[in-house]
Write an enzyme that holds these catalytic residues in place. Structure first.
Site, PDB file in Angstrom:
ATOM      1  N   ARG A  37     -38.709  95.888   6.528  1.00 37.21           N
ATOM      2  CA  ARG A  37     -39.850  95.478   5.698  1.00 37.21           C
ATOM      3  C   ARG A  37     -40.799  96.647   5.423  1.00 37.21           C
ATOM      4  O   ARG A  37     -41.421  96.700   4.357  1.00 37.21           O
ATOM      5  CB  ARG A  37     -40.605  94.328   6.371  1.00 37.21           C
ATOM      6  CG  ARG A  37     -39.881  93.010   6.179  1.00 37.21           C
ATOM      7  CD  ARG A  37     -40.639  91.877   6.770  1.00 37.21           C
ATOM      8  NE  ARG A  37     -40.175  90.610   6.216  1.00 37.21           N
ATOM      9  CZ  ARG A  37     -40.373  89.430   6.791  1.00 37.21           C
ATOM     10  NH1 ARG A  37     -41.015  89.341   7.931  1.00 37.21           N
ATOM     11  NH2 ARG A  37     -39.939  88.334   6.214  1.00 37.21           N
ATOM     12  N   LYS A 199     -32.057  71.941  10.319  1.00 39.68           N
ATOM     13  CA  LYS A 199     -32.713  70.710   9.871  1.00 39.68           C
ATOM     14  C   LYS A 199     -32.457  70.338   8.423  1.00 39.68           C
ATOM     15  O   LYS A 199     -32.750  71.112   7.510  1.00 39.68           O
ATOM     16  CB  LYS A 199     -34.211  70.839  10.078  1.00 39.68           C
ATOM     17  CG  LYS A 199     -34.569  70.789  11.535  1.00 39.68           C
ATOM     18  CD  LYS A 199     -36.034  70.546  11.686  1.00 39.68           C
ATOM     19  CE  LYS A 199     -36.362  70.324  13.146  1.00 39.68           C
ATOM     20  NZ  LYS A 199     -37.752  70.570  13.432  1.00 39.68           N
ATOM     21  N   GLY A 353     -33.942  84.773   8.192  1.00 41.28           N
ATOM     22  CA  GLY A 353     -33.823  85.690   9.326  1.00 41.28           C
ATOM     23  C   GLY A 353     -32.421  85.846   9.885  1.00 41.28           C
ATOM     24  O   GLY A 353     -31.868  86.964   9.903  1.00 41.28           O
ATOM     25  N   GLY A 376     -38.410  81.718   4.159  1.00 37.05           N
ATOM     26  CA  GLY A 376     -39.105  80.509   3.690  1.00 37.05           C
ATOM     27  C   GLY A 376     -39.536  80.649   2.237  1.00 37.05           C
ATOM     28  O   GLY A 376     -39.358  79.739   1.428  1.00 37.05           O
TER      29      GLY A 376
END
Ligand code: 13P
Length: 650
Positions: A37, A199, A353, A376
């Site tokens: 990053r 999920k 990730g 996300g």
């Protein structure tokens, strides 16, 4: 077309430049484990430095929850960044102190300032305006290059853009948005999506949006067990979200209807306990024995995946195929990484990730077309969520067009819900703004139906008083209590049939803004004034009287104007696009007088009056027209969707 404002041509010489990067890197015992990053921030940073700008960098690290905590200091980042750019990086703590302000003010070209972890500030995650204001004093130009937090409305991302006029997207932000937009809008097919992770609840929206754009969807990771259970398979002790069985079934039903191929695991690697030391047990059937937990996909499934992605032109992967953090159950994820890095003709995009780590571990990450720095954020972007933090990074000519359906006194509850569910399923909210304005009793259920979507709900009117003996009227508070904080005001039908004057509307506007509402204020002349040529005077009068005493900040942030010439409403005789453009550009010039040029530039102005699928394209193509307020044509699914599609295609 809307476009992000980029930094190539900006003059940074001698200017302090506030830059938001995402430096949330993995650190262990003070040592950075992966500096990707930081490396990705260099093109933007180096450009600013090469143009003699003075970077004042903001970034967050971890979740210190508004408390100073040395564990989350950006000191290791300052050190690594300094090494990468070959300059000293000054780390300044206590962002709100006078000392920090003075140091920043005395910085000179060549200096590089990194502010200490912005999440040490309580106001950061609350998007506190005071903190944004403080940050904005450090510079008069702002660059957001933190795609990883673009889905967050924080003081250093969204908030600060309200206080600095010159806002731009950094190179990384632009690259991420470009690649993901292409994936959403016109990915080369066959387009195969692999979604893993634990999920269903957190991925179902993105899965549903992929149904529209992908050819095949591979579902892996623990969430696959919920789908398998929904299909009636045995899943043993595997993780299942029972509340989502129905959702999973309905998703599979939709996929079948759309003839989209869904690939679920056909075999598994299991364990008797959820533990890193658990011994892997291969289960060659779809059904899992009662005493075992599914931990990874099996070899048959991997062969299915290989076959499914063979020949793909585009592949998107997010989320691990198994319990990647346990070595014994990381094989599926690592294999997928290997498979996608060896595809010859496909553009592959990876986000999230664990999937990114797996690709890096394969040593072939340079074979990937794009590795997203935001897990996300990339999912939410692909789902079609609108990122408010990016609004100020787009140029004015690129404002999205709004299509607002004013239902007036039409549509009962079932008709209204049927319509909004249709809009929700089909509208391209990333490229058009969409709103509906139902009658009061429907606000509650429509707002619920549209909860967590980007489709806005407006009331058609509110009363100017707080509460009390005003039989038949509705207050802002009550509208707000059902989750709606937007309203139309001053529609010509209210002015004409219910005697609403400019002075009453002025009170209503003030009440609405005080209550935190967004308002579409309608103005427009009648037939006689149009014929006599006095329409400009009339519009100017309406605007200046309605907007008397309205603060520039409210106007900039919460006001939309709708130009609705009364002679065009419900008559089937729309204004010509040229007349509408002329009136709207005149309205903008009046707004510039009442407020300022800059504020007038930001205010959306809509046209209303006999808008239909036949004329919408031409109307929306006008430079100054930012959208349409539609009556009759908003009541039919087919017509309204045509209007929305026209807006999105611009
Ligand atoms: P029509 O689109 O039916 O002309 O109505 C326009 C209008 O009044 C929207 O508020």
């Amino acid at each position: 077309m809307r476009e992000l404002k980029t930094i190539d041509e900006v003059n940074f010489k001698g200017r302090r430049v506030l830059i938001r990067f995402d430096f949330n890197v993995p650190v262990k015992d003070g040592v950075i484990q992966d500096d990707e990053r930081i490396v990705q921030s260099l093109p933007t940073l180096n450009l600013v430095l090469s143009k003699d700008g003075i970077p004042v960098i903001m970034a967050h690290f971890g979740r210190p929850k508004g408390e100073v905590n040395s564990k989350y200091s950006l000191a290791p980042v300052a050190k690594r960044l300094g090494e990468l750019i070959g300059r000293e990086v000054t780390l300044l703590g206590d962002v709100t102190s006078e000392k920090t302000y003075e140091k920043i003010k005395s910085a000179e070209p060549g200096d590089v300032i990194l502010l200490e972890n912005i999440r040490f500030e309580k106001g950061e995650e609350k998007n506190d305006r005071e903190l944004s204001k403080t940050l904005s004093k450090f510079a008069n130009v702002y660059i957001n290059d933190a795609f990883g937090c673009a889905h967050r409305n924080h003081a250093s991302t969204e908030g600060v853009t309200h206080f600095i006029d010159d806002c731009y997207a950094g190179f990384l932000m632009k690259k991420e948005i470009d690649v993901l937009s292409k994936l959403k809008k016109n990915a080369d097919s066959p387009f195969v999506v692999i979604v893993g992770g634990s999920k269903v609840s957190s991925k179902i929206s993105v899965l549903e949006s992929f149904l529209k754009i992908a050819d095949k969807i591979i579902i892996a990771g623990a969430m696959a067990y919920t789908f398998l259970k929904a299909q009636g398979h045995e899943v043993g002790k595997s993780m299942v979200e029972d509340d989502y069985i129905e959702t999973a079934l309905s998703f599979l039903g939709k996929a079948a209807e759309l003839k989209k191929k869904i690939i679920l695991p056909s075999d598994h690697v299991c364990a008797d306990k959820f533990d890193a030391s658990a011994v892997p047990v291969e289960v060659s059937s779809v059904d899992i024995p009662a005493d075992l937990i599914g931990m990874d996909v099996g070899s048959k499934t991997l062969a299915d995946i290989k076959k499914a992605i063979g020949g793909a032109k585009t592949v998107f992967w997010n989320g691990p195929a198994g319990v990647f953090e346990f070595d014994n159950f990381a094989k599926g994820t690592n294999e997928i990484a290997r498979m996608i890095t060896s595809l010859k003709d496909a553009k592959t995009v990876v986000g999230g990730g664990d999937s990114v780590s797996a690709v890096k571990k394969s040593g072939l990450s340079d074979k990937i077309y794009h590795i997203s720095t935001g897990g996300g954020a990339s999912l939410e972007f692909l789902e079609g969520r609108y990122f408010e933090s990016l609004t100020a990074l787009y140029a004015r000519v690129n404002r999205r067009k709004l299509v607002a359906g004013n239902w007036k006194m039409n549509l009962n509850k079932s008709e209204g819900l049927d319509l909004v569910n249709h809009i929700k399923e089909n509208a391209d909210v990333q490229n058009a703004e969409i709103a509906v304005c139902p009658q009061f009793p429907l606000l509650d259920c429509v707002a619920q139906a549209l909860n967590k979507t980007q489709i806005d709900v407006y009331a058609q009117n509110i009363n100017e008083n707080d509460k009390g003996a005003f039989t038949g009227e509705v207050s802002c508070d009550v509208v707000k209590s059902v989750g709606v904080s937007k309203t139309i005001l001053g529609h010509s039908e209210r002015r004409e049939y219910y005697g609403e004057t400019n002075s009453i509307l002025n009170k209503k506007l003030k009440k609405a803004f005080d209550s935190g509402f967004d308002v579409i204020l309608c103005v427009g002349e009648d037939k006689v004034r149009r014929k006599l040529g006095s329409w400009k005077k009339f519009l100017a009068f309406q605007l200046s009287n309605c907007l008397k005493g309205i603060s520039p900040a409210d106007a900039k942030e919460h006001l939309t104007i709708a130009y609705e010439p009364i002679w065009a409403i419900g008559t089937g005789k729309s204004a010509t696009s040229g007349d509408a453009e002329e009136a709207i550009s005149y309205i903008r010039s009046r707004l510039a007088r009442i407020f300022t040029d800059k504020i007038a530039e930001k205010i959306q102005i809509l046209y209303g009056g006999s808008v239909s699928p036949d004329n919408v394209d031409e109307i929306l193509r006008q430079k100054d027209i930012d959208g349409v307020l539609v009556g009759g044509a908003s009541l039919s699914k087919d017509k309204f969707m045509k209007l929305c599609d026209a807006a999105a295609s611009l």
